[in-house]
Design a protein around this motif. Structure first.
Motif, PDB file in Angstrom:
ATOM      1  N   GLN A   1       5.736  28.294  46.376  1.00 51.20           N
ATOM      2  CA  GLN A   1       5.247  27.350  47.390  1.00 51.20           C
ATOM      3  C   GLN A   1       6.407  26.845  48.247  1.00 51.20           C
ATOM      4  O   GLN A   1       6.281  26.740  49.473  1.00 51.20           O
ATOM      5  CB  GLN A   1       4.532  26.180  46.704  1.00 51.20           C
ATOM      6  CG  GLN A   1       3.190  26.566  46.100  1.00 51.20           C
ATOM      7  CD  GLN A   1       2.568  25.465  45.267  1.00 51.20           C
ATOM      8  OE1 GLN A   1       3.269  24.665  44.650  1.00 51.20           O
ATOM      9  NE2 GLN A   1       1.248  25.408  45.221  1.00 51.20           N
TER      10      GLN A   1
ATOM     11  N   LEU B   1      -4.002  19.944  53.393  1.00 51.62           N
ATOM     12  CA  LEU B   1      -2.846  20.188  52.522  1.00 51.62           C
ATOM     13  C   LEU B   1      -2.971  19.434  51.198  1.00 51.62           C
ATOM     14  O   LEU B   1      -2.576  19.941  50.151  1.00 51.62           O
ATOM     15  CB  LEU B   1      -1.549  19.777  53.232  1.00 51.62           C
ATOM     16  CG  LEU B   1      -1.142  20.624  54.433  1.00 51.62           C
ATOM     17  CD1 LEU B   1       0.092  20.047  55.109  1.00 51.62           C
ATOM     18  CD2 LEU B   1      -0.871  22.063  54.018  1.00 51.62           C
ATOM     19  N   HIS B   2      -3.538  18.219  51.262  1.00 53.76           N
ATOM     20  CA  HIS B   2      -3.632  17.430  50.037  1.00 53.76           C
ATOM     21  C   HIS B   2      -4.766  17.893  49.113  1.00 53.76           C
ATOM     22  O   HIS B   2      -4.903  17.371  48.014  1.00 53.76           O
ATOM     23  CB  HIS B   2      -3.782  15.940  50.374  1.00 53.76           C
ATOM     24  CG  HIS B   2      -2.541  15.389  51.013  1.00 53.76           C
ATOM     25  ND1 HIS B   2      -1.284  15.662  50.526  1.00 53.76           N
ATOM     26  CD2 HIS B   2      -2.346  14.605  52.093  1.00 53.76           C
ATOM     27  CE1 HIS B   2      -0.378  15.071  51.286  1.00 53.76           C
ATOM     28  NE2 HIS B   2      -1.006  14.431  52.257  1.00 53.76           N
TER      29      HIS B   2
ATOM     30  N   LEU C   1      -4.828  21.061  48.323  1.00 53.68           N
ATOM     31  CA  LEU C   1      -4.248  22.273  47.734  1.00 53.68           C
ATOM     32  C   LEU C   1      -3.449  21.897  46.482  1.00 53.68           C
ATOM     33  O   LEU C   1      -2.991  20.755  46.365  1.00 53.68           O
ATOM     34  CB  LEU C   1      -3.329  22.946  48.756  1.00 53.68           C
ATOM     35  CG  LEU C   1      -3.971  23.329  50.092  1.00 53.68           C
ATOM     36  CD1 LEU C   1      -2.925  23.873  51.049  1.00 53.68           C
ATOM     37  CD2 LEU C   1      -5.063  24.363  49.876  1.00 53.68           C
ATOM     38  N   PRO C   2      -3.281  22.833  45.578  1.00 50.28           N
ATOM     39  CA  PRO C   2      -2.532  22.504  44.356  1.00 50.28           C
ATOM     40  C   PRO C   2      -1.028  22.442  44.604  1.00 50.28           C
ATOM     41  O   PRO C   2      -0.240  23.194  44.029  1.00 50.28           O
ATOM     42  CB  PRO C   2      -2.904  23.647  43.406  1.00 50.28           C
ATOM     43  CG  PRO C   2      -3.276  24.784  44.282  1.00 50.28           C
ATOM     44  CD  PRO C   2      -3.830  24.203  45.542  1.00 50.28           C
ATOM     45  N   VAL C   3      -0.643  21.547  45.491  1.00 53.43           N
ATOM     46  CA  VAL C   3       0.776  21.375  45.828  1.00 53.43           C
ATOM     47  C   VAL C   3       1.177  19.961  45.403  1.00 53.43           C
ATOM     48  O   VAL C   3       0.594  18.988  45.891  1.00 53.43           O
ATOM     49  CB  VAL C   3       1.014  21.529  47.353  1.00 53.43           C
ATOM     50  CG1 VAL C   3       2.483  21.373  47.692  1.00 53.43           C
ATOM     51  CG2 VAL C   3       0.502  22.869  47.832  1.00 53.43           C
ATOM     52  N   GLY C   4       2.152  19.865  44.515  1.00 55.18           N
ATOM     53  CA  GLY C   4       2.604  18.555  44.052  1.00 55.18           C
ATOM     54  C   GLY C   4       3.329  17.801  45.148  1.00 55.18           C
ATOM     55  O   GLY C   4       3.820  18.402  46.109  1.00 55.18           O
TER      56      GLY C   4
ATOM     57  N   ARG D   1       3.041   8.599  44.949  1.00 57.48           N
ATOM     58  CA  ARG D   1       2.244   8.774  43.719  1.00 57.48           C
ATOM     59  C   ARG D   1       1.360   7.560  43.464  1.00 57.48           C
ATOM     60  O   ARG D   1       0.210   7.692  43.054  1.00 57.48           O
ATOM     61  CB  ARG D   1       3.182   8.986  42.531  1.00 57.48           C
ATOM     62  CG  ARG D   1       3.569  10.427  42.332  1.00 57.48           C
ATOM     63  CD  ARG D   1       4.078  10.619  40.942  1.00 57.48           C
ATOM     64  NE  ARG D   1       2.956  10.624  40.010  1.00 57.48           N
ATOM     65  CZ  ARG D   1       2.631  11.648  39.250  1.00 57.48           C
ATOM     66  NH1 ARG D   1       3.334  12.747  39.310  1.00 57.48           N
ATOM     67  NH2 ARG D   1       1.628  11.590  38.421  1.00 57.48           N
TER      68      ARG D   1
END
Lengths: 302, 298
Positions: free
Chosen positions: A7, A143-144, A146-149, A297
């Protein structure tokens, strides 16, 4: 971990491509290069003069000490015993070295220090939009999902800008060498490259990182520019330390003209100071990154 | 399978968008309808991992979305098409889809290429795949939106108002595309356009004031309106008296009104076969009336 790396690689690739296509990366690098060129043109070449010629070398390892000069009248290079006037003007740390090269190198250090400030100001303004652009284009919601930390997202944005800057600045540093040599004559190439590596690149990383992180929470490009403007005092604050880092050893050595500090010692002391300043500035920037990540977070999904 | 239990969402300021919502959603196309402010978008955003509920639980394919790990795992199985889809204007379709596929975790280059090729074929954008997205029309953008949502072959697809802004031909094509996709996954379709639901969903929920007020097949909702749908032809004033006007048609002998409700005999109303839209209107009217009878504001 391999997913996060993939990623990050993807983000770097496409964020760089988009920065290139919307011209922001190009403008940044061109601005830097033009800044370098303009400062170079406005800076005077001031030879280390003595009566009748330019001092090229003072050798005090022999008795009596000698001075090698290029005579203004004929251009002839000649070596003669150094008189008291020459020895007073040329302190210990400038003796037994190539004075033309040392002079050009110090000029270069001064010039690159000024350009560092220009770079900090520009990057504070230009980089701030990096994350708000996703909101501007309304892709942030997508984008939020998607499995992106959050750390990967922030890291990808920062690394993409830094990789672009690194590539552009390396190009600038290389292209500028012939211009600088034409203007100032031969200079200490290792010191020049170290200035880029220890001063300009870390300053660029600091300013762009600070700007990206500080503007991460705003929703519009306009607000991000205002954040960039608000960060100016921080940029100037760091720049003051850069100036102190560069010039304190110079001034100190000039005042203590007869101390035993060598030219190499001076240069190393200068780099040590700059390195320390940049390390502290970048650690502060990374600390801000941690705060932004933490706040993100906490706010996530509320 | 998506299990939603007693979900509530209260925004800062005290606005309660969801109020104890409980639902199970299985495979196939699931329709979600309701008036503005019913809580549909909040619900969809919670399912997509964009919002956290105030209380309650969402279990998506066995992953509890109240935990960070569960949300991330659920997102790996999710395709999302938001109502207002934004695209990167300086990328072309191939680049945009490649970028999204990488972020979705399709890390194998060959597999990514194959998926992108297939999806571009499906949404009929192969010919313009190398054009920058800023040059795309609204319909083309929606189609690239559905293509990106399908990348990674997600088990859950959430589409919010997918046909708004599309011309009739595009809308039909889009509905058919979604129906094809629903054979092997769960699709949650939120819309104001009841016709979209009637044409493609075998299961639906109607939301109002943060709650589900109907859950069942479209046919069940249609049946609810049976005996309450009428045509009234009038040359004078528009019919009133607690009737909900569904449509108005100018005729040679006056104006023909299609209404839902129980009109008084003097209107000489002619009974009509109900549609899903009638069923929806009747349900809304019935819910409001019931709430008024009980003195509850809805």
């Amino acid at each position: 971990m391999s997913l996060q790396l993939a990623q990050l690689r993807g983000m770097i690739k496409y964020e760089l491509l988009m920065a290139w296509r919307r011209r922001s990366l190009l403008v940044t690098i061109l601005f830097l290069f033009v800044g370098l060129a303009v400062f170079t043109m406005t800076m005077q070449k001031e030879p280390l003069g003595a009566e009748g010629g330019e001092v090229l070398y003072v050798d005090d390892t022999v008795t009596p000490a000698t001075v090698t000069m290029r005579l203004y009248a004929t251009g002839e290079v000649t070596t003669m015993p150094a008189d008291d006037a020459v020895l007073t003007n040329i302190p210990n740390w400038l003796r037994n070295i190539d004075l033309q090269q040392a002079n050009a190198t110090l000029k270069m250090a001064t010039l690159l220090t000024l350009v560092t400030q220009l770079l900090i100001i520009m990057l504070l303004l230009m980089s701030a939009e990096t994350i708000p652009l996703d909101k501007h284009y309304r892709v942030n919601e997508l984008l939020h999902t998607l499995p992106v930390g959050r750390a990967t997202y922030l890291g990808g944005k920062l690394l993409a800008v830094w990789v672009g800057l690194l590539a552009g600045m390396v190009m600038c540093a290389l292209l500028y060498i012939p211009i600088a040599q034409g203007r100032f004559g031969a200079f200490d190439m290792s010191a020049y490259l170290r200035l880029w590596g220890v001063m300009l690149l870390p300053a660029a990383v600091f300013a762009s990182g600070l700007s990206i992180l500080a503007a991460a929470g705003v929703a519009t490009r306009r607000a991000s520019v205002l954040i960039g403007l608000a960060l100016m005092p921080a940029g100037i604050f760091v720049f003051v330390f850069v100036i102190l880092a560069v010039f304190t050893p110079l001034v100190g050595t000039a005042n203590a003209a007869y101390t035993s500090l060598s030219y190499d010692g001076l240069i190393n002391s200068m780099f040590g100071n700059i390195g320390q300043t940049m390390l502290i500035a970048n650690l502060a920037m990374l600390l801000l990154g941690l705060v932004v990540w933490g706040v993100g977070r906490l706010r996530e999904g509320q | 399978m998506i299990e939603i239990t007693n979900l509530t969402k209260t925004y800062r300021g005290g606005v309660k968008a969801l109020n104890g919502l409980t639902l199970d959603i299985g495979m196939g196309m699931f329709g979600l309808v309701g008036p503005n402010g019913a809580g549909k978008t909040t619900f969809m955003r919670i399912l997509a991992g964009l919002l956290r509920p105030t209380t309650g639980q969402v279990i998506a394919f066995g992953h509890d979305m109240n935990t960070a790990h569960g949300r991330m795992a659920a997102k790996a199985n999710l395709g999302y098409l938001p109502q207002e889809l934004g695209l990167y204007p300086n990328l072309n379709a191939l680049e945009f889809l490649d970028y999204m596929a990488i972020l979705k975790g399709v890390t194998d280059g060959g597999e990514r290429k194959r998926q992108i090729h297939d999806l571009l074929e499906k949404v009929r954008l192969t010919d313009v795949a190398k054009r920058r997205l800023k040059t795309y029309s609204g319909g083309m953008k929606r189609r690239i939106g559905i293509a990106q949502a399908l990348l990674g072959n997600p088990r859950l697809l959430i589409v919010d108002e997918p046909t708004s802004g599309l011309d009739p031909e595009e809308r039909v094509r889009f509905r058919n595309l979604l129906a094809d996709m629903a054979l092997e996954r769960t699709i949650i379709l939120s819309t104001h356009i009841v016709e979209d639901i009637s044409q493609s969903c075998n299961d639906l929920a109607v939301m109002r004031a943060g709650q589900v007020i109907f859950r069942g097949a479209p046919g069940d909702l249609i049946e609810r309106a049976r005996g309450h749908v009428w045509t009234i032809t009038s040359s004078g004033e528009r019919p009133n008296g607690g009737l909900t006007l569904v449509s108005t048609l100018q005729m040679a002998n006056g104006v023909q009104y299609r209404v839902v409700g129980d009109p008084p005999p003097e209107y000489r109303a002619v009974p009509n076969e109900p549609s899903l839209e009638d069923g929806y209107m009747w349900l809304m009217q019935d819910t409001v009336s019931a709430a008024e009878r009980e003195g509850i504001g809805v």
